[in-house]
Design an enzyme around this catalytic site. Structure first.
Site, PDB file in Angstrom:
ATOM      1  N   LEU A   1       0.856  -1.179   0.000  1.00  0.00           N
ATOM      2  CA  LEU A   1       0.000   0.000   0.000  1.00  0.00           C
ATOM      3  C   LEU A   1       0.894   1.233   0.000  1.00  0.00           C
ATOM      4  CD1 LEU A   1      -2.650  -0.947   2.743  1.00  0.00           C
ATOM      5  CD2 LEU A   1      -2.949  -1.042   0.256  1.00  0.00           C
ATOM      6  N   ASP A   2       0.462   2.294  -0.669  1.00  0.00           N
ATOM      7  CA  ASP A   2       1.209   3.547  -0.624  1.00  0.00           C
ATOM      8  C   ASP A   2       1.385   3.983   0.827  1.00  0.00           C
ATOM      9  OD1 ASP A   2       1.158   3.569  -3.377  1.00  0.00           O
ATOM     10  OD2 ASP A   2      -0.486   5.012  -3.528  1.00  0.00           O
ATOM     11  N   ARG A   3       2.431   4.747   1.080  1.00  0.00           N
ATOM     12  CA  ARG A   3       2.720   5.183   2.449  1.00  0.00           C
ATOM     13  C   ARG A   3       1.513   5.834   3.128  1.00  0.00           C
ATOM     14  NH1 ARG A   3       7.209   9.692   3.017  1.00  0.00           N
ATOM     15  NH2 ARG A   3       5.603  10.797   1.832  1.00  0.00           N
TER      16      ARG A   3
ATOM     17  N   THR B   1      -1.675   5.516   2.357  1.00  0.00           N
ATOM     18  CA  THR B   1      -2.885   4.696   2.344  1.00  0.00           C
ATOM     19  C   THR B   1      -2.864   3.763   3.544  1.00  0.00           C
ATOM     20  OG1 THR B   1      -2.927   4.749  -0.080  1.00  0.00           O
ATOM     21  CG2 THR B   1      -4.251   3.052   1.006  1.00  0.00           C
TER      22      THR B   1
ATOM     23  N   ARG C   1      -5.750   6.404  -7.080  1.00  0.00           N
ATOM     24  CA  ARG C   1      -5.480   7.844  -7.003  1.00  0.00           C
ATOM     25  C   ARG C   1      -5.475   8.478  -8.389  1.00  0.00           C
ATOM     26  NH1 ARG C   1      -0.143   7.928  -3.333  1.00  0.00           N
ATOM     27  NH2 ARG C   1      -0.386  10.188  -3.582  1.00  0.00           N
TER      28      ARG C   1
END
Length: 219
Positions: A57-59, A61, A156
Site C-alpha cells: 500500500l502507498d505510504r 494509504t 489515485r
C-alpha cells in the site's frame, strides 16, 4: 494484538494480515529517514517465520495488508493477487459530487519519476476500477472502490482523471491547507483506506474475509 504499534487482523502459520496505519511505508525506502516500515517492524518483532510482503500500500494509504511466511506461502498467495482471485474493497473521500456507480478503465503508465505520477498512456498497462457512491455532502463524496487490476497509484490516478481526486492527495490533487483542515471533519491525511480483502486461503481453501474498521466513522 499489535506488532510494534501495528494491529494484527489475522494470523496463522502461513499468513499474517495487519492494519497498516497511514504514514508508514510498506517497505523501507532510500536513506535512513525512510528505514522505518511495516515489514521492518514485523520482521524485528517476529524473526522465526520469514515474513514477506505479498502486496503493498502507498505510504499514506491505510488498511489491510497481507504478509506470507516463507517463499512457498509468498508464491501461492502472490498468485492469487496476480490471477485476480482477490476481492479488494477500498473507501475513499473525493472532491466534488458523484452519483450512482461506474467503471474507470484506461491504460496506465508512469508519466514522471519524482514524485512518481501515473496517468493514461497508449503504451501503459490496462487498469480498471469499479466505483459506487456511499454518501455525499458539502462537495465531498464518499466512495466504495473495487480495483479489478492492481497497478501502482491506480485508484489515485483514476479518480484524478475523472476530475474527482482523493482528498488530501499531494500528487493528484490539492492537499488540505490549514484553513480547510480546521473546517474539515477529517484528519489531515490521504482519505484512502483498504477496508477489506477476500480470497480463498492458498493452503486450507477456507474463504478469508479480512476487515479493517472505517477510520472516519463517527464513534
Amino acid at each position: 494484538m499489535t506488532v510494534q504499534g501495528v494491529r494484527v487482523l489475522y494470523r496463522d502459520r502461513w499468513l499474517l494480515a495487519v492494519d497498516k496505519p497511514s504514514g508508514l511505508l510498506s517497505q523501507p525506502g532510500l536513506g535512513p529517514d525512510q528505514a522505518d516500515s511495516l515489514i521492518s517492524r514485523v520482521q524485528a518483532h517476529d524473526q522465526a517465520p520469514d515474513w514477506r510482503l505479498v502486496h503493498r500500500l502507498d505510504r499514506d494509504t491505510s488498511g489491510v495488508l497481507v504478509l506470507a511466511a516463507g517463499l512457498e506461502a509468498l508464491r501461492r498467495t502472490s498468485a492469487l493477487f496476480s490471477n485476480r482471485c482477490v476481492n479488494k474493497l477500498y473507501l475513499a473521500h473525493v472532491h466534488g459530487v458523484l452519483a450512482g456507480r461506474g467503471c474507470i478503465h484506461n491504460r496506465l503508465a508512469r508519466l514522471q519519476r519524482q514524485p512518481p505520477r501515473y496517468g493514461s498512456h497508449p503504451e501503459g498497462r490496462e487498469a480498471s476500477t469499479l466505483w459506487r457512491v456511499r454518501s455525499s455532502a458539502a462537495e465531498v463524496t464518499q466512495l466504495w472502490l473495487r480495483p479489478i487490476t492492481g497497478r501502482s497509484h491506480q485508484l489515485r490516478s483514476h479518480l484524478a482523471e475523472i476530475a474527482h481526486p482523493i482528498i488530501g492527495d499531494p500528487i493528484y490533487g490539492d492537499p488540505i491547507d490549514g484553513d480547510q483542515a480546521a473546517e474539515s471533519p477529517f484528519s489531515q491525511r490521504l482519505r484512502l483506506h483498504a477496508i477489506a480483502l477476500s480470497f480463498c486461503h492458498p493452503f486450507t481453501g477456507q474463504r478469508l474475509r479480512l476487515l479493517s474498521a472505517d477510520p472516519w466513522s463517527r464513534r
